[in-house]
Design a protein around this motif. Structure first.
Motif, PDB file in Angstrom:
ATOM      1  N   THR A 105       0.835  -1.193   0.000  1.00 28.88           N
ATOM      2  CA  THR A 105       0.000   0.000   0.000  1.00 28.88           C
ATOM      3  C   THR A 105       0.875   1.251   0.000  1.00 28.88           C
ATOM      4  N   GLU A 126      -7.900  -3.066  -5.321  1.00 29.33           N
ATOM      5  CA  GLU A 126      -8.498  -3.023  -3.986  1.00 29.33           C
ATOM      6  C   GLU A 126      -7.945  -4.143  -3.113  1.00 29.33           C
ATOM      7  N   SER A 127      -7.660  -3.813  -1.887  1.00 22.12           N
ATOM      8  CA  SER A 127      -7.169  -4.805  -0.932  1.00 22.12           C
ATOM      9  C   SER A 127      -8.307  -5.717  -0.508  1.00 22.12           C
ATOM     10  N   ALA A 128      -8.035  -7.002  -0.456  1.00 20.39           N
ATOM     11  CA  ALA A 128      -9.044  -7.965  -0.010  1.00 20.39           C
ATOM     12  C   ALA A 128      -9.329  -7.804   1.481  1.00 20.39           C
ATOM     13  N   GLU A 129      -8.311  -7.387   2.254  1.00 15.88           N
ATOM     14  CA  GLU A 129      -8.462  -7.240   3.705  1.00 15.88           C
ATOM     15  C   GLU A 129      -9.131  -5.929   4.098  1.00 15.88           C
ATOM     16  N   ASP A 130      -8.880  -4.881   3.330  1.00 17.07           N
ATOM     17  CA  ASP A 130      -9.395  -3.553   3.670  1.00 17.07           C
ATOM     18  C   ASP A 130      -9.775  -2.851   2.371  1.00 17.07           C
ATOM     19  N   ARG A 131     -11.070  -2.760   2.112  1.00 11.78           N
ATOM     20  CA  ARG A 131     -11.533  -2.203   0.842  1.00 11.78           C
ATOM     21  C   ARG A 131     -11.171  -0.730   0.681  1.00 11.78           C
TER      22      ARG A 131
END
Length: 146
Positions: free
Chosen positions: A53, A85-90
Motif C-alpha cells: 500500500t 483493492e485490498s481484499a483485507e481492507d476495501r
C-alpha cells in the motif's frame, strides 16, 4: 559565545551530502523515464519489496502521503504501476509494478549500483562500513524481511 558553524551542523551536512550524491543519478531517471525523485522512490519500494500500500511505502520511505499519492498517479500514467483493492481492507489500494515499471526498475537499479560504487570508491573498505552503519543508525533504517 562561540559562533555557530553551519558546516559542522549534522542535518545541514547530511542534506548537502544527499543533494550532491544524488544529482547524477536523479538525472538518469529524469532523462530516461521522466521521473521525479518521489516517483523513483515509490518505484524502488515496489520493485524491492513487492506489492504494498501507499501507507506502507510512506512508512518505509518517510515520505508524506500526498507526495506518494502524486507519485503513484504519475507512475500509473506512465503505466509503471497499477492499483487494486485490498481484499483485507476495501479502503486500501495495493500497488503493484506493471511489466514496463519492472523494466524501468531493473534498469535503474543497475545504474544505481554503478552510481553507488562510484561514490564509494572514495572511501576505504573500513570507511565504507562505518559510513553505512552510521547513516543507517541515523535513519533508524529497518529492512523488510525478504
Amino acid at each position: 559565545m562561540a559562533e555557530f558553524d553551519l558546516r559542522n551542523f549534522l542535518p545541514y551536512l547530511l542534506n548537502q551530502a544527499a543533494e550532491e550524491t544524488s544529482l547524477g543519478f536523479s538525472q538518469v531517471y529524469k532523462d530516461r523515464y521522466g521521473m521525479l525523485r518521489t516517483e523513483w522512490r515509490v518505484l524502488f519500494h515496489l520493485g524491492r519489496y513487492g506489492d504494498m500500500t501507499a501507507s506502507r511505502i510512506g512508512l518505509l520511505s518517510k515520505m508524506h502521503k500526498t507526495k506518494i499519492s502524486r507519485a503513484v498517479q504519475a507512475l500509473e500514467g506512465k503505466r509503471f504501476v497499477a492499483g487494486r483493492e485490498s481484499a483485507e481492507d476495501r479502503r486500501a489500494e495495493i500497488l503493484t509494478l506493471l511489466p514496463q515499471g519492472r523494466r524501468a526498475y531493473d534498469d535503474l537499479v543497475r545504474v544505481a549500483e554503478q552510481h553507488n560504487a562510484e561514490l564509494m570508491r572514495h572511501f576505504s573498505t573500513g570507511e565504507r562500513a562505518v559510513l553505512i552503519d552510521c547513516l543507517q543508525r541515523l535513519a533508524a533504517f529497518e529492512e523488510l524481511p525478504d
